[in-house]
Design a protein around this motif. Structure first.
Motif, PDB file in Angstrom:
ATOM      1  N   PRO A  18       0.828  -1.215   0.000  1.00  0.00           N
ATOM      2  CA  PRO A  18       0.000   0.000   0.000  1.00  0.00           C
ATOM      3  C   PRO A  18       0.860   1.262   0.000  1.00  0.00           C
ATOM      4  CG  PRO A  18      -0.820  -1.579   1.602  1.00  0.00           C
ATOM      5  CD  PRO A  18       0.498  -2.099   1.125  1.00  0.00           C
ATOM      6  N   GLN A  19       0.412   2.249  -0.758  1.00  0.00           N
ATOM      7  CA  GLN A  19       1.153   3.493  -0.900  1.00  0.00           C
ATOM      8  C   GLN A  19       0.598   4.601  -0.007  1.00  0.00           C
ATOM      9  OE1 GLN A  19       3.895   4.123  -3.492  1.00  0.00           O
ATOM     10  NE2 GLN A  19       3.917   1.985  -2.888  1.00  0.00           N
ATOM     11  N   ARG A  20      -0.709   4.739  -0.010  1.00  0.00           N
ATOM     12  CA  ARG A  20      -1.286   5.884   0.711  1.00  0.00           C
ATOM     13  C   ARG A  20      -2.752   5.622   1.030  1.00  0.00           C
ATOM     14  NH1 ARG A  20      -1.368   6.885  -4.587  1.00  0.00           N
ATOM     15  NH2 ARG A  20      -3.405   7.404  -5.444  1.00  0.00           N
ATOM     16  N   ARG A  21      -3.258   6.421   1.952  1.00  0.00           N
ATOM     17  CA  ARG A  21      -4.689   6.461   2.254  1.00  0.00           C
ATOM     18  C   ARG A  21      -5.177   7.878   2.057  1.00  0.00           C
ATOM     19  NH1 ARG A  21      -6.614   3.623   7.565  1.00  0.00           N
ATOM     20  NH2 ARG A  21      -6.288   1.876   6.136  1.00  0.00           N
ATOM     21  N   GLU A  22      -6.334   7.986   1.412  1.00  0.00           N
ATOM     22  CA  GLU A  22      -6.961   9.289   1.192  1.00  0.00           C
ATOM     23  C   GLU A  22      -8.268   9.300   1.985  1.00  0.00           C
ATOM     24  OE1 GLU A  22      -7.458   9.527  -3.017  1.00  0.00           O
ATOM     25  OE2 GLU A  22      -5.370   9.016  -3.424  1.00  0.00           O
ATOM     26  N   TYR A  27     -12.646   4.578  -1.676  1.00  0.00           N
ATOM     27  CA  TYR A  27     -11.916   3.342  -1.967  1.00  0.00           C
ATOM     28  C   TYR A  27     -10.493   3.452  -1.430  1.00  0.00           C
ATOM     29  CZ  TYR A  27     -15.804   2.731  -5.174  1.00  0.00           C
ATOM     30  OH  TYR A  27     -17.060   2.615  -5.703  1.00  0.00           O
ATOM     31  N   ASN A  28     -10.170   2.653  -0.458  1.00  0.00           N
ATOM     32  CA  ASN A  28      -8.841   2.627   0.161  1.00  0.00           C
ATOM     33  C   ASN A  28      -8.443   1.182   0.375  1.00  0.00           C
ATOM     34  OD1 ASN A  28      -7.758   5.339   0.857  1.00  0.00           O
ATOM     35  ND2 ASN A  28      -9.779   5.594   1.739  1.00  0.00           N
ATOM     36  N   ASP A  29      -7.169   0.907   0.582  1.00  0.00           N
ATOM     37  CA  ASP A  29      -5.996   1.774   0.442  1.00  0.00           C
ATOM     38  C   ASP A  29      -5.438   1.644  -0.976  1.00  0.00           C
ATOM     39  OD1 ASP A  29      -5.961   2.733   3.117  1.00  0.00           O
ATOM     40  OD2 ASP A  29      -5.166   0.799   3.766  1.00  0.00           O
ATOM     41  N   ARG A 228     -14.561  15.107  -0.966  1.00  0.00           N
ATOM     42  CA  ARG A 228     -15.706  14.856  -0.084  1.00  0.00           C
ATOM     43  C   ARG A 228     -16.342  13.487  -0.304  1.00  0.00           C
ATOM     44  NH1 ARG A 228     -16.505  19.522  -2.472  1.00  0.00           N
ATOM     45  NH2 ARG A 228     -18.394  18.817  -3.538  1.00  0.00           N
ATOM     46  N   ALA A 229     -15.529  12.455  -0.488  1.00  0.00           N
ATOM     47  CA  ALA A 229     -16.008  11.076  -0.605  1.00  0.00           C
ATOM     48  C   ALA A 229     -16.924  10.852  -1.808  1.00  0.00           C
ATOM     49  CB  ALA A 229     -16.711  10.633   0.675  1.00  0.00           C
ATOM     50  N   LEU A 230     -16.835  11.714  -2.815  1.00  0.00           N
ATOM     51  CA  LEU A 230     -17.616  11.506  -4.034  1.00  0.00           C
ATOM     52  C   LEU A 230     -16.926  10.473  -4.914  1.00  0.00           C
ATOM     53  CD1 LEU A 230     -18.520  15.229  -4.849  1.00  0.00           C
ATOM     54  CD2 LEU A 230     -19.936  13.504  -3.718  1.00  0.00           C
ATOM     55  N   HIS A 231     -17.685   9.911  -5.841  1.00  0.00           N
ATOM     56  CA  HIS A 231     -17.183   8.872  -6.717  1.00  0.00           C
ATOM     57  C   HIS A 231     -16.761   9.465  -8.063  1.00  0.00           C
ATOM     58  CE1 HIS A 231     -18.566   5.357  -4.259  1.00  0.00           C
ATOM     59  NE2 HIS A 231     -19.351   6.291  -3.763  1.00  0.00           N
TER      60      HIS A 231
END
Length: 415
Positions: A18-22, A27-29, A228-231
């Motif tokens: 894993p590189q990063r979390r947003e 969708y993570n990570d 803002r957690a939009l797709h």
């Protein structure tokens, strides 16, 4: 100077870690390669030496399961169909096949960076028997394995044919699509000998103007961020340098290892809708042999493409296709492909498309752009926009766009 087993570990983490979390991203990570809905259904298993259990790579831990064993000689790549929600039905088979192509190139790059020579053994007629050896309780639900043999290894011996994992009897009634796609996958066997992993990178690739090293390149790869957690994906209209298209064409010209995958790769037609690229006319281009050639000038093509995309702009979804400098389509004439490869052509062309698309993702990151692999364009109207013939099936598409700064946090997971 490190022992090969240490270099293999670093290569595996480079490929899968894993590189990063947003925090704003639903969708993570995020890993160095794209995966549908970040489900990551394809896994890597490393052998534990003669008579020892196989060990599952756990990317979050940067570690293998189980106790340390003899130096590894083989890595197996296989995808679990039941990881993908049942609503995808038969499409679960294609998603696994495409992701195997992504992962194969990601792993090839990691092995190349850490100088770990290896060979690829595509699934042969006895590959079914290897799945139970991995220690999987639901071995029937996994795809035929790709085996990456280290050069000092001796290959993997499959079990006897009577150990082939069969789906449960009720599956044909409770999930007929899954039962059918597993049956089709078991026919995707190859006859070629193990092929060396040579390179995942275009020859003579120059330094990136925006990315200083490979670690930063893998960190920057993304599929278009939304706030803002939009797709969906957000992009903006901006002129990009000629290097963005030149680099994309070169990354798309590197074939995958293995005779059958190389044949399928050669059969792919790469068509790009281009706009706002310095020195290039807006319109439909053909990418071949590391170069782009204009087929038809058309300033309306990006907007018409967005009209044929299944997830348009809405209160909860972003769509940056009409602003994208490149939208790339990988297509194939299936009848001609099957004449050459038989039933294996179905899986091979999707593996080859995944390999090509991952190269495009890395090219985009090196140019400061995002790249989003998609399968949501309406087939026949898109064929007309691109000028494809009716017998050309679009295998995979990649939207390459200029990212917007969403202001969201990027949490580093690499350490």
């Amino acid at each position: 100077a490190e022992p090969v087993e240490d270099r293999l570990g670093r290569a595996l983490v480079t490929a899968f870690g894993p590189q990063r979390r947003e925090p704003e991203n639903p969708y993570n990570d995020h890993r160095p390669y794209a995966s549908p809905r970040c489900l990551f259904p394809v896994h890597a298993f490393v052998d534990g030496g003669a008579g020892m259990p196989w060990r599952l790579l756990e990317p979050d831990r940067h570690a293998l399961t189980g106790a340390p064993a003899a130096p590894a000689r083989n890595v197996v790549l296989t995808g679990r169909y039941t990881t993908v929600p049942p609503a995808y039905q038969w499409f679960r088979g294609s998603l696994i096949a495409i992701e195997l192509g992504f992962v194969l190139r990601a792993l090839s790059l990691g092995l190349e960076l850490f100088d770990v020579p290896a060979r690829l053994r595509l699934p042969g007629r006895d590959a079914h028997g290897l799945l139970p050896a991995l220690g999987l309780e639901d071995a029937w639900a996994w795809s035929l394995p790709f085996v990456v043999e280290l050069d000092d290894g001796g290959g993997v011996q499959a079990r006897e044919a009577d150990s082939v994992p069969a789906p449960p009897a009720h599956l044909a009634r409770t999930d007929p699509a899954l039962a059918e796609l597993i049956r089709v996958n078991r026919e995707q066997t190859y006859d070629g000998a193990p092929a060396p992993l040579t390179t995942a990178v275009p020859a003579g690739l120059g330094p990136s103007a925006t990315v200083p090293d490979w670690a930063e390149l893998l960190w920057r790869r993304h599929s278009g961020r939304m706030p803002r957690a939009l797709h969906g994906m957000s992009g903006r209209r901006r002129k990009v340098p000629a290097e963005a298209l030149d680099s994309a064409a070169r990354w798309l010209s590197v074939p995958p290892p293995g005779r059958e995958l190389a044949i399928a790769f050669e059969a792919l037609t790469v068509t790009a809708v281009v706009q706002g690229v310095a020195g290039q006319a807006d319109g439909v281009h053909r990418l071949r042999d590391g170069a782009a050639r204009l087929l038809r000038a058309d300033t309306t093509a990006p907007e018409r493409l967005e009209e044929q995309y299944g997830y348009g702009v809405s209160p909860v979804n972003g769509c940056g296709i009409r602003d994208a400098p490149l939208t790339v389509f990988l297509s194939v004439r299936t009848r001609e492909l099957f004449e050459r490869l038989g039933t294996a052509g179905w899986g091979a062309v999707q593996h080859a498309a995944g390999w090509a698309a991952h190269g495009l993702c890395l090219s985009a990151a090196a140019s400061g752009l995002f790249a989003r692999p998609v399968r949501a364009f309406k087939e026949i109207p898109t064929q007309r926009v691109l000028g494809l013939d009716p017998d050309e099936m679009i295998v995979l598409s990649v939207v390459v766009g200029v990212p917007q700064d969403t202001g969201g946090a990027l949490l580093d997971l690499r350490l």
